[in-house]
Design an enzyme around this catalytic site. Structure first.
Site, mmCIF file in Angstrom:
data_model
loop_
_atom_site.group_PDB
_atom_site.id
_atom_site.type_symbol
_atom_site.label_atom_id
_atom_site.label_comp_id
_atom_site.label_asym_id
_atom_site.label_seq_id
_atom_site.Cartn_x
_atom_site.Cartn_y
_atom_site.Cartn_z
ATOM 1 N N ASP A 146 -84.593 5.649 -28.968
ATOM 2 C CA ASP A 146 -84.044 4.257 -29.442
ATOM 3 C C ASP A 146 -84.846 3.233 -28.634
ATOM 4 O OD1 ASP A 146 -82.284 2.050 -29.095
ATOM 5 O OD2 ASP A 146 -80.534 3.338 -28.187
ATOM 6 N N GLY A 152 -77.872 -1.425 -38.517
ATOM 7 C CA GLY A 152 -79.071 -0.705 -38.230
ATOM 8 C C GLY A 152 -79.653 -0.783 -36.887
ATOM 9 N N VAL A 153 -80.943 -1.265 -36.709
ATOM 10 C CA VAL A 153 -81.692 -1.482 -35.711
ATOM 11 C C VAL A 153 -81.445 -2.725 -35.036
ATOM 12 C CG1 VAL A 153 -84.182 -1.781 -36.777
ATOM 13 C CG2 VAL A 153 -83.915 -0.927 -34.473
ATOM 14 N N ASP A 154 -81.424 -3.782 -36.230
ATOM 15 C CA ASP A 154 -81.162 -5.181 -35.764
ATOM 16 C C ASP A 154 -79.916 -5.325 -35.056
ATOM 17 O OD1 ASP A 154 -81.243 -8.037 -35.976
ATOM 18 O OD2 ASP A 154 -81.081 -8.074 -37.952
ATOM 19 N N SER A 163 -87.935 -1.227 -42.935
ATOM 20 C CA SER A 163 -87.651 -0.998 -44.356
ATOM 21 C C SER A 163 -87.251 0.345 -44.707
ATOM 22 C CB SER A 163 -88.897 -1.451 -45.159
ATOM 23 O OG SER A 163 -88.808 -2.862 -45.078
ATOM 24 N N GLY A 181 -84.521 2.089 -43.948
ATOM 25 C CA GLY A 181 -82.925 2.259 -43.826
ATOM 26 C C GLY A 181 -82.296 1.536 -44.884
ATOM 27 N N TYR A 214 -83.157 -1.025 -46.325
ATOM 28 C CA TYR A 214 -83.999 -1.675 -47.168
ATOM 29 C C TYR A 214 -84.649 -0.552 -48.367
ATOM 30 C CZ TYR A 214 -83.716 -6.399 -45.600
ATOM 31 O OH TYR A 214 -82.995 -7.718 -45.006
HETATM 32 N N1 AR6 Z 1 -83.771 2.701 -32.359
HETATM 33 C C1 AR6 Z 1 -84.913 2.744 -33.431
HETATM 34 N N2 AR6 Z 1 -84.703 3.026 -34.612
HETATM 35 C C2 AR6 Z 1 -83.470 2.860 -35.146
HETATM 36 C C3 AR6 Z 1 -82.537 2.465 -34.257
HETATM 37 C C4 AR6 Z 1 -82.667 2.335 -32.843
HETATM 38 N N3 AR6 Z 1 -81.912 1.864 -31.929
HETATM 39 N N4 AR6 Z 1 -81.386 2.077 -35.163
HETATM 40 C C5 AR6 Z 1 -81.778 2.423 -36.387
HETATM 41 N N5 AR6 Z 1 -82.840 2.876 -36.348
HETATM 42 P P1 AR6 Z 1 -82.729 -0.692 -40.653
HETATM 43 P P2 AR6 Z 1 -84.312 -1.880 -42.611
HETATM 44 C C6 AR6 Z 1 -83.648 2.907 -37.420
HETATM 45 O O1 AR6 Z 1 -81.764 -0.519 -41.752
HETATM 46 O O2 AR6 Z 1 -84.335 -0.626 -43.533
HETATM 47 C C7 AR6 Z 1 -80.319 -4.767 -40.859
HETATM 48 O O3 AR6 Z 1 -79.209 -4.886 -41.130
HETATM 49 C C8 AR6 Z 1 -83.318 3.551 -38.830
HETATM 50 O O4 AR6 Z 1 -82.769 4.976 -38.740
HETATM 51 O O5 AR6 Z 1 -82.251 -0.879 -39.294
HETATM 52 O O6 AR6 Z 1 -85.870 -2.693 -42.341
HETATM 53 C C9 AR6 Z 1 -80.945 -6.106 -41.012
HETATM 54 O O7 AR6 Z 1 -80.262 -7.150 -40.585
HETATM 55 C C10 AR6 Z 1 -84.178 3.423 -39.737
HETATM 56 O O8 AR6 Z 1 -85.380 4.622 -39.670
HETATM 57 O O9 AR6 Z 1 -83.758 -1.469 -41.248
HETATM 58 C C11 AR6 Z 1 -81.592 -6.184 -42.356
HETATM 59 O O10 AR6 Z 1 -80.331 -6.781 -43.191
HETATM 60 C C12 AR6 Z 1 -84.995 2.328 -39.085
HETATM 61 O O11 AR6 Z 1 -84.543 1.941 -37.803
HETATM 62 C C13 AR6 Z 1 -81.683 -4.747 -42.704
HETATM 63 O O12 AR6 Z 1 -80.812 -3.822 -42.027
HETATM 64 C C14 AR6 Z 1 -85.103 0.853 -40.050
HETATM 65 O O13 AR6 Z 1 -83.674 0.903 -40.630
HETATM 66 C C15 AR6 Z 1 -83.170 -4.228 -42.735
HETATM 67 O O14 AR6 Z 1 -83.370 -3.119 -43.199
#
Ligand code: AR6
Length: 183
Positions: free
Chosen positions: A16, A38-40, A130, A132, A134
């Site tokens: 995490d 997501g991670v945000d 990108s 998740g 995206y």
């Molecule tokens: N630690 C590490 N990785 C994580 C965590 C964590 N706590 N939580 C999720 N991931 P995403 P994107 C992984 O969707 O595709 C947001 O709503 C997840 O499994 O978070 O760049 C933003 O506000 C995946 O492998 O980011 C944007 O609107 C990776 O992080 C949009 O999503 C990225 O997934 C950005 O989309």
């Protein structure tokens, strides 16, 4: 998996990102900088409300109220996180007809690494930007991420870079990619 590149290390782990004790962690944000899923979402929850306030301030003061463009990066403090800094970057949304998206993902990693160095950070953790919401394929995103980081570390003394993968599957994909790049 851990590898040395010049005097730097590049490490792949599952975990995490909000728990990383690196100087900086990178957030896969959206252009609004106002948080999301997501991670945000996880980073904003763990850092606390001050992070949102800091992001609003960055938008007003550095971006004249506009959104952060895809591929660009900005930095805030980490507040309740173990990391001192959060580097917010906006990954591209996958679009198979537009190869420019791949260049924009390169920019996310390069701009984040440069910003970390500007702030004297000697360790930085990235999520898989990108892949998740995206919708980039993990294979393609892994190749871009690891090649960009490897190129950067070949030319710079940064310290430690950690890729924090959120699933064993993602870890395996990144590991395969890194082994190919190293050959
Ligand atoms: N630690 C590490 N990785 C994580 C965590 C964590 N706590 N939580 C999720 N991931 P995403 P994107 C992984 O969707 O595709 C947001 O709503 C997840 O499994 O978070 O760049 C933003 O506000 C995946 O492998 O980011 C944007 O609107 C990776 O992080 C949009 O999503 C990225 O997934 C950005 O989309």
């Amino acid at each position: 998996m851990k590898t040395e590149i010049n005097r730097n290390t590049l490490e792949l782990i599952t975990g995490d990102i909000t728990e990383q004790e690196t100087d900086a962690i990178v957030n896969a944000a959206n252009g609004s900088l106002l948080g999301g899923g997501g991670v945000d979402g996880a980073i904003h929850r763990a850092a606390g409300k001050e992070l949102l306030e800091a992001c609003k301030e960055v938008r007003q003061e550095q971006l004249a109220g506009e959104k952060l463009s895809t591929g660009e990066a900005v930095i805030t403090n980490g507040y309740n996180l173990p990391a001192n800094y959060v580097i917010h970057t906006v990954g591209p949304v996958w679009n198979e007809r537009d190869q420019h998206q791949e260049d924009l993902l390169v920019n996310c990693y390069r701009n984040s690494l440069e910003l970390a160095m500007t702030h004297n950070a000697t360790s930085i953790a990235f999520p898989s930007i990108s892949t998740g919401v995206y919708r980039f394929s993990v294979e393609l995103a892994a190749n871009i991420a690891l090649q960009t980081i490897t190129d950067f570390l070949t030319d710079h003394d940064l310290g430690n870079v950690v890729m924090v993968l959120f699933s064993e599957n993602d870890y395996a994909t990144y590991e395969t990619s890194l082994r190919k790049i190293q050959r």
